[in-house]
Design a protein around this motif. Sequence first.
Motif, PDB file in Angstrom:
ATOM      1  N   TYR A  28       8.993   7.497  -8.643  1.00 21.79           N
ATOM      2  CA  TYR A  28       8.276   7.570  -7.369  1.00 21.79           C
ATOM      3  C   TYR A  28       7.195   6.497  -7.306  1.00 21.79           C
ATOM      4  N   GLY A  29       6.679   6.293  -6.113  1.00 18.11           N
ATOM      5  CA  GLY A  29       5.655   5.284  -5.897  1.00 18.11           C
ATOM      6  C   GLY A  29       5.639   4.871  -4.438  1.00 18.11           C
ATOM      7  N   ARG A  30       4.586   4.169  -4.044  1.00 15.36           N
ATOM      8  CA  ARG A  30       4.453   3.746  -2.650  1.00 15.36           C
ATOM      9  C   ARG A  30       5.633   2.876  -2.205  1.00 15.36           C
ATOM     10  N   ARG A  31       5.775   2.761  -0.915  1.00 18.09           N
ATOM     11  CA  ARG A  31       6.848   1.950  -0.346  1.00 18.09           C
ATOM     12  C   ARG A  31       6.693   0.485  -0.745  1.00 18.09           C
ATOM     13  N   ARG A  32       7.802  -0.200  -0.775  1.00 16.76           N
ATOM     14  CA  ARG A  32       7.876  -1.653  -0.993  1.00 16.76           C
ATOM     15  C   ARG A  32       7.549  -2.070  -2.417  1.00 16.76           C
ATOM     16  N   ALA A 223       3.997 -12.175  12.124  1.00 16.26           N
ATOM     17  CA  ALA A 223       3.981 -12.073  10.664  1.00 16.26           C
ATOM     18  C   ALA A 223       4.723 -10.828  10.189  1.00 16.26           C
ATOM     19  N   ALA A 224       5.775 -11.029   9.418  1.00 14.04           N
ATOM     20  CA  ALA A 224       6.644  -9.923   9.009  1.00 14.04           C
ATOM     21  C   ALA A 224       5.944  -8.948   8.072  1.00 14.04           C
ATOM     22  N   VAL A 225       5.172  -9.453   7.117  1.00 12.47           N
ATOM     23  CA  VAL A 225       4.498  -8.561   6.166  1.00 12.47           C
ATOM     24  C   VAL A 225       3.427  -7.741   6.874  1.00 12.47           C
ATOM     25  N   ALA A 226       2.668  -8.368   7.765  1.00 11.88           N
ATOM     26  CA  ALA A 226       1.658  -7.618   8.517  1.00 11.88           C
ATOM     27  C   ALA A 226       2.302  -6.527   9.355  1.00 11.88           C
ATOM     28  N   ASP A 227       3.429  -6.845   9.979  1.00  9.05           N
ATOM     29  CA  ASP A 227       4.143  -5.830  10.763  1.00  9.05           C
ATOM     30  C   ASP A 227       4.624  -4.693   9.874  1.00  9.05           C
ATOM     31  N   ASP A 228       5.111  -5.044   8.685  1.00  7.66           N
ATOM     32  CA  ASP A 228       5.599  -4.021   7.761  1.00  7.66           C
ATOM     33  C   ASP A 228       4.463  -3.116   7.310  1.00  7.66           C
ATOM     34  N   ILE A 229       3.302  -3.697   7.025  1.00 12.95           N
ATOM     35  CA  ILE A 229       2.139  -2.899   6.632  1.00 12.95           C
ATOM     36  C   ILE A 229       1.770  -1.942   7.754  1.00 12.95           C
ATOM     37  N   THR A 230       1.770  -2.432   8.986  1.00 14.89           N
ATOM     38  CA  THR A 230       1.411  -1.605  10.136  1.00 14.89           C
ATOM     39  C   THR A 230       2.371  -0.438  10.297  1.00 14.89           C
ATOM     40  N   VAL A 231       3.671  -0.716  10.227  1.00 13.59           N
ATOM     41  CA  VAL A 231       4.680   0.330  10.409  1.00 13.59           C
ATOM     42  C   VAL A 231       4.617   1.351   9.284  1.00 13.59           C
ATOM     43  N   ASN A 232       4.553   0.872   8.044  1.00 17.05           N
ATOM     44  CA  ASN A 232       4.530   1.791   6.905  1.00 17.05           C
ATOM     45  C   ASN A 232       3.281   2.654   6.890  1.00 17.05           C
ATOM     46  N   LEU A 233       2.138   2.037   7.210  1.00 13.81           N
ATOM     47  CA  LEU A 233       0.910   2.821   7.231  1.00 13.81           C
ATOM     48  C   LEU A 233       0.939   3.852   8.347  1.00 13.81           C
ATOM     49  N   LYS A 234       1.515   3.479   9.485  1.00 14.11           N
ATOM     50  CA  LYS A 234       1.606   4.427  10.581  1.00 14.11           C
ATOM     51  C   LYS A 234       2.434   5.638  10.150  1.00 14.11           C
TER      52      LYS A 234
END
Length: 461
Positions: A28-32, A223-234
């Motif tokens: 287990y562990g955080r996403r990505r 920015a793909a990584v920024a978008d991914d951070i936003t989606v995952n955090l949401k």
Amino acid sequence: MSFIGREEEQKAIHYLLSQDGFQGAIIYGRRRLGKTELLKHCLLNQNVPCIFYQCSQESEESNVSDLTKAIEEALSLSHLHFDSFVDAVAFVFEKAIERKLYFVIDEYPYIRKISPSIDSKLQRVIDQYRHSTHVCFFLCGSSVSTMEGLLSEGNPLYRRFALSILLKEMDYYDSSLFYPTFSLADKVRLFAAFGGSPFYNSQINESLSVTENIILLLSGRFAAVADDITVNLKNEIVKINNANAVFASIAEKRAFHYSDILAESHLPSSSILSDVLEKLLSMDLIEYVCPINDKNNKTKSGYQIKDNAMRFFYRYIFRNQSERALLSEEMFFRDFIQNDFESEFVPKAFETVAKQYLIRRNKRGENKPLLLDIGTYWYDSPKKRKNGQFDVVGKTKDGYVFYEVKFTKEPITNNVIQNEIEQVKETTLTPVQYGFVSLSGFDLRGVVPYILITIEDIYQG
């Protein structure tokens, strides 16, 4: 790209696979952070059938249908039918009486939420078949608190798994293997911005500069990584009110202590902040940092965001979205990121790099004396009537080793060393040794009886 890093985790998993009979593991562990890729790398292409199923947030019926298809494909079967998810699991355990099988249920918290009693049902399946089956059974998940709950004494699955791995970010060295052609200084900058996520690091383009990669992946309009951070955090913090305010206060305002976070986040009460921090800690999104010389002192301890890319996002992007939309990507980087990134953000990350290097050295037995702990050291200075902290300090059985870490264009000189030692002496401390870590090397006269570490040393591993 070939698989990078995770040597210790690979070793533990391969040992489990080499054992006979039922074997179980929780990963287990955080996403990505590469949980799925790690398991695929270890399990596939070993001449053992592998059933790999990722749970969805849909109904149990949908999960049963999809798991059935995965079983049929892996075992070359057809026309299977199961009434429940656990019936499908039991079928795999039954088939593994005949031959060895690998079986992975990924994102287990999804099916657990749909079927709250599934832990007990799985426990009964494991207990029924554990002395006859030859399945290597893996439960994986990104919800850290949920997966850790499976390991607790009150859970039905307690002690049913021989191995548990909490997958964390890669360190600076393994991260650098994703971008080997950059200069050593730029590797520090990339680690500062993107951290130790294999998914983020794999997107770094070696034909572009550090700035261009940051704009492309983190600070730019698309920015793909920024978008991914936003989606995952949401997805992660949707039920945690005020989490964004806490993240932003820690990253942007550089709040560290509890009282500072409370003031900067403008939360209405201390109890609300305590609740938010507790939840974020359980999700492995932030960490609690205490001085190694006074670990029980809450007034000297504090919180920081664990993930570098997330820290970057909240420091530079989160509260500057309007400016980001109105300025060109290059102008936004220049006016809102560049100077602070180079003068504050990267040097702080270099301290983390130094700590991680010292840990690598310690595991090889190369630190003399060996370190028993490493972290920050809180001090009081009677002469100047002030207090503060040294950021990189190692504890040995005989005392403390103080390290000064410099991410500057100028080499460390005798004067720099002497000034740093005088600062320590003003606190009335008596270290057993001093160490100096330098981006630009050393320009020293005479014999200097201290630990000297260059960036070349650091990136030798």
